[in-house]
Design an enzyme around this catalytic site. Structure first.
Site, PDB file in Angstrom:
ATOM      1  CD  GLU B  24      -3.242  -0.698   2.020  1.00 45.42           C
ATOM      2  OE1 GLU B  24      -3.327   0.421   2.560  1.00 45.42           O
ATOM      3  OE2 GLU B  24      -4.112  -1.580   2.104  1.00 45.42           O
ATOM      4  CG  HIS B  82      -5.252   4.327   1.343  1.00 43.22           C
ATOM      5  ND1 HIS B  82      -6.334   5.111   1.695  1.00 43.22           N
ATOM      6  CD2 HIS B  82      -5.654   3.049   1.517  1.00 43.22           C
ATOM      7  CE1 HIS B  82      -7.335   4.332   2.071  1.00 43.22           C
ATOM      8  NE2 HIS B  82      -6.960   3.075   1.969  1.00 43.22           N
ATOM      9  CG  HIS B  84      -7.717  -0.554  -0.795  1.00 41.30           C
ATOM     10  ND1 HIS B  84      -9.077  -0.518  -0.573  1.00 41.30           N
ATOM     11  CD2 HIS B  84      -7.139   0.024   0.287  1.00 41.30           C
ATOM     12  CE1 HIS B  84      -9.303   0.068   0.613  1.00 41.30           C
ATOM     13  NE2 HIS B  84      -8.145   0.415   1.127  1.00 41.30           N
ATOM     14  CG  ASP B  95      -9.464   2.408   4.506  1.00 41.75           C
ATOM     15  OD1 ASP B  95      -8.273   2.523   4.846  1.00 41.75           O
ATOM     16  OD2 ASP B  95      -9.835   1.806   3.478  1.00 41.75           O
TER      17      ASP B  95
END
Lengths: 93, 143
Positions: B24, B82, B84, B95
């Site tokens: 990530e 971010h 995944h 999250d």
């Protein structure tokens, strides 16, 4: 005694858009409580339903993380500055 | 309101996400909060060395330094992005639990090393869910 709390961008909407809020308190925890008493909508973002500070809420007295001092019992003196500094975290699963 | 990616912001996010795969990656979205516009992104270092494939974390000092540098250029912090890896671009409960209010959370799904879908989310006021916000340009990257 009067101390100043610096508010990060994400939370300023709950305190009228300002970057710092003066409160009267003699510990860090009492200062945060005074802040959320004055601005109740902030409470759910600062603390969990169990009353703990949320994981992304970091509180500094001057340049020191209160976790490394006496946590919420950290004593404050008149003129001290508390800074709420967010951290970020997340992830897929 | 929605989120608009301008200039190289979108390409920079996708390139960062693909380069970091299968880990990530995380970064800051900067621009104008009132307009919901991102003109610059800043990559951050994912500090979750124990679980890089499905977690990210950035501590307060690193985040504050990076944000101060952007603000010194006259930019505002609009949110964070971010990736995944091999997972949908929908937010996870993790999250949501860690989300700041009043920020956009852009998530890019990366499948087998290629950026797939992008979605942007904002935490609802009672912290119960994150709501998707319109994203432009929002189409998947060209193959």
């Amino acid at each position: 005694m009067s101390v100043n709390i610096l508010i990060p961008t994400a939370l300023r909407g709950y305190v009228g858009g300002v970057s710092s809020v003066p409160v009267s308190a003699d510990t860090a925890g009492a200062a945060l409580d005074a802040l959320t008493t004055a601005h109740p909508a902030l409470a759910t973002h600062l603390r969990t339903p169990e009353g703990k500070l949320r994981s992304f809420v970091n509180v500094y007295k001057g340049h020191e993380d209160i976790r490394h001092l006496q946590k919420e019992a950290t004593p404050l003196s008149a003129g001290d500055t508390l800074t709420i500094v967010p951290s970020i975290a997340g992830g897929a699963r | 309101m929605g989120l608009r990616l301008e200039g190289s912001a979108r390409a920079d996010i996708l390139a960062h996400a693909e380069a970091g795969y299968p880990h990530e990656v995380v970064g800051i979205l900067a621009g104008s909060r009132a307009a919901g516009v991102v003109t610059r992104v800043a990559a951050l270092v994912n500090e979750r060395a124990d679980s890089l494939a499905n977690r990210y974390a950035v501590g307060p000092l690193a985040l504050a330094r990076a944000e101060a540098a952007l603000e010194a250029e006259g930019l505002e912090i609009v949110g964070y992005y971010h990736s995944h890896p091999d997972h949908p671009s929908r937010y996870s409960d993790f999250d949501r639990d860690h989300a700041l209010p009043n920020m956009s959370y852009l998530i890019v799904s990366v499948r087998a090393g290629r950026a797939d879908t992008l979605q942007s989310w904002r935490l609802r006021e009672d912290r119960s869910v994150m709501d998707e916000e319109p994203l432009s340009p929002g189409v998947p990257p060209c193959p």
